[in-house]
Design a protein around this motif. Structure first.
Motif, short mmCIF file in Angstrom:
data_model
loop_
_atom_site.label_atom_id
_atom_site.label_comp_id
_atom_site.label_asym_id
_atom_site.label_seq_id
_atom_site.Cartn_x
_atom_site.Cartn_y
_atom_site.Cartn_z
N LEU A 110 66.39 117.53 68.68
CA LEU A 110 65.97 118.80 69.28
C LEU A 110 66.74 119.97 68.69
O LEU A 110 66.19 121.06 68.50
N SER A 111 68.02 119.76 68.39
CA SER A 111 68.80 120.86 67.81
C SER A 111 68.36 121.18 66.39
O SER A 111 68.65 122.27 65.88
N ALA A 112 67.66 120.23 65.74
CA ALA A 112 67.11 120.51 64.42
C ALA A 112 65.82 121.30 64.49
O ALA A 112 65.29 121.71 63.45
N LEU A 113 65.31 121.52 65.71
CA LEU A 113 64.12 122.37 65.93
C LEU A 113 64.61 123.71 66.46
O LEU A 113 64.90 123.85 67.66
N PRO A 114 64.75 124.72 65.61
CA PRO A 114 65.35 125.99 66.06
C PRO A 114 64.63 126.63 67.23
O PRO A 114 65.23 127.37 68.00
#
Length: 565
Positions: free
Chosen positions: A282-286
């Motif tokens: 999820l953190s890789a999805l800004p």
């Protein structure tokens, strides 16, 4: 005279009984032979001087009895024929080269001196990669040696099994030594159903082995990411924790905003590892809600300190790790020797979108942000977290800012806390930019600091990088440096330098004059190393030519290498 009558119902005459051996007779004979007839009388024998002869006679009789008593077994089913390999056959010259590479078993001479002979086994991975690029099939007779080589080197297995093709699995089922091929091949070589065959896909997903299901999910994810995620949701609640972790990891390919609802649900998973992986994705999805929550938390910890005369970043690390932070993937317990507040702070900054910081820090671009001083010794922690964020989010602009100039006085750079961090940052850049940066780094700092950086550069090395490496090696040789200190870089050069550079190195083959303070015999070792480098490069050029039968031979260069400066 009438013969005596024989009653019709008289039983038939039976042959004399055959004495069957007593249970354990052979073991008794073996025990007597091991202990000696003086200590153990053989079964059915009299003690005395004749006991050894009686023991041998009994053993001979028992041997005949055992052999004659074997019953014929049912013939085993003949193995199925090996599957066909539709790929074109390997050119004959390349097939001979493969046999040579597989037969090589390099030995180390006394004192660790390698001499000038190339290390053929180290060239095998590159040969396999090139052969796979051309789509060749191996000669059948080379498969056993190829599987033996892959058995001993796990790094060789993916390319070796890809080259070996379907017959590798067929052979692995016949030889236990090659079972790794069954484990490395999803489903042990079982072909996946056509993705349009809904019934077959569902059956394999519900009933298949774990490796088959992972392969199926990955194959669907590569073509239809949404369909793969929907397939996973049908059994997610009943999967084991370790299986959920592997399935979740397969969502990295094609990760997008439509995966967010499923990943948000996974944040409440009962497995901590599953929760951590979901938070990382999820953190890789800004644009995800988790990224926004992390941006708010990290933004509350980092701000410009306006009380100072020059713009300075101030840091106020969190004082606790609440339940919301833990749900979003923050690990509350710090490793040994690490402060809790700095541990929590690093995780928040790492997970926050990098787009958070320009607006938070005065509208500055990444390069200016990284150049700002950080108060109270928080610079290392803040920059290290930004490095991890840049790698996770594949942000080349931030990676350049954190890498800084390759010619900077400090090898550590403005943002990276180690050369390992810089290597990860370089991986976010294009191949040409990566090679140019590492070449500039080597020109400034030499080779002793650059080994990890060279490992992330594309092969073959771009000309500027190759020349920078050879320049640095030549400078080290002329300075009388200890030659074995550069053996690792020399080995990389043998595998990674462009083969077309071989003719440019002829000027480095002579034994140099040794300075008074040089290591004894260093000149001879350097000459051998450069000779081995040139020989290996020419061998690699020949390998490429043998595999690429459609391309003309590369032009021969006669220019002699001239060291820079």
């Amino acid at each position: 005279m009438n013969s005596p009558s024989v009653p019709v119902d008289s039983p038939p005459v039976e042959p004399p009984p055959v004495h069957s051996p007593a249970p354990g007779a052979w073991e008794e004979l073996v025990t007597a032979a091991l202990l000696g007839t003086d200590r153990r009388t053989p079964p059915g024998c009299e003690p005395g001087r004749e006991a050894p002869v009686a023991l041998l006679d009994a053993a001979a009789m028992e041997t005949v009895r055992r052999r004659a008593g074997l019953r014929p077994t049912r013939a085993a089913q003949r193995p199925q024929s090996a599957p066909e390999d539709p790929r074109p056959a390997l050119p004959s010259a390349a097939a001979r080269r493969l046999a040579m590479l597989l037969a090589d078993r390099p030995g180390v001479a006394g004192g660790g001196r390698r001499g000038t002979a190339p290390d053929l086994m180290e060239l095998l991975p590159q040969w396999l990669a090139t052969a796979n690029d051309h789509g060749y099939a191996p000669p059948p007779q080379s498969l056993p040696a190829l599987l033996d080589a892959a058995r001993g080197r796990t790094d060789l297995r993916p390319s070796a099994l890809a080259f070996a093709g379907p017959r590798a699995v067929w052979l692995a089922r016949l030889n236990p030594d090659w079972r790794f091929a069954l484990r490395a091949t999803p489903g042990g070589g079982a072909s996946l159903p056509h993705l349009d065959d809904t019934a077959a896909v569902q059956q394999l997903w519900q009933e298949g082995l774990f490796a088959e299901r992972v392969a199926l999910l990955s194959a669907i994810r590569a073509h239809e990411p949404v369909a793969a995620r929907e397939l996973l949701t049908t059994t997610w609640a009943t999967e084991r924790a370790e299986d959920r972790l592997m399935f979740l990891d397969s969502l990295r390919a094609g990760l997008g905003a439509r995966d967010e609802p499923f990943l948000e649900q996974a944040l409440a998973d009962r497995s901590r590892n599953v929760r951590a992986t979901a938070a990382e994705l999820l953190s890789a999805l800004p644009g995800s809600a988790l990224a926004a929550r992390m941006a708010a938390r990290a933004g509350a910890c980092v701000a410009l300190d306006h009380t100072r005369t020059t713009p300075t970043i101030g840091v106020e690390a969190p004082h606790q790790c609440d339940a919301g932070m833990e749900r979003d993937g923050v690990v509350s317990k710090a490793p040994a020797g690490r402060g809790e507040r700095s541990w929590w702070f690093g995780q928040l900054v790492e997970a926050a979108p990098l787009s958070t910081w320009p607006g938070r820090l005065g509208g500055r671009p990444p390069g200016e942000i990284v150049a700002l001083p950080v108060a109270d010794d928080w610079q290392g922690e803040l920059h290290a977290a930004w490095c991890r964020a840049a790698v996770r989010q594949r942000d080349a602009e931030w990676a350049r800012a954190l890498l800084g100039s390759p010619s900077a006085a400090e090898a550590g750079g403005p943002g990276a806390v180690s050369l390992a961090e810089r290597a990860k940052l370089l991986a976010t850049l294009g191949a040409a930019e990566r090679a140019e940066w590492v070449a500039g780094f080597i020109a400034t700092h030499g080779l002793s600091e650059a080994f990890q950086l060279l490992g992330v550069c594309a092969v073959p090395w771009a000309p500027p990088l190759g020349r920078a490496v050879v320049d640095a090696l030549n400078i080290a040789r002329d300075a009388g440096s200890y030659p074995w200190s550069f053996s690792g870089v020399m080995g990389l050069a043998e595998r990674c330098l462009d083969p077309s550079e071989a003719s440019r190195l002829d000027g480095l083959l002579a034994v140099p004059d040794e300075p008074e303070d040089a290591s004894p015999g260093a000149g001879g070792y350097w000459a051998e190393a450069f000779q081995r480098l040139v020989t290996t490069l020419r061998l690699r050029a020949a390998m490429i030519k043998e595999l690429d039968t459609t391309s003309p031979a590369p032009p021969h260069r006669t220019t002699t290498y001239a060291p820079a400066g």
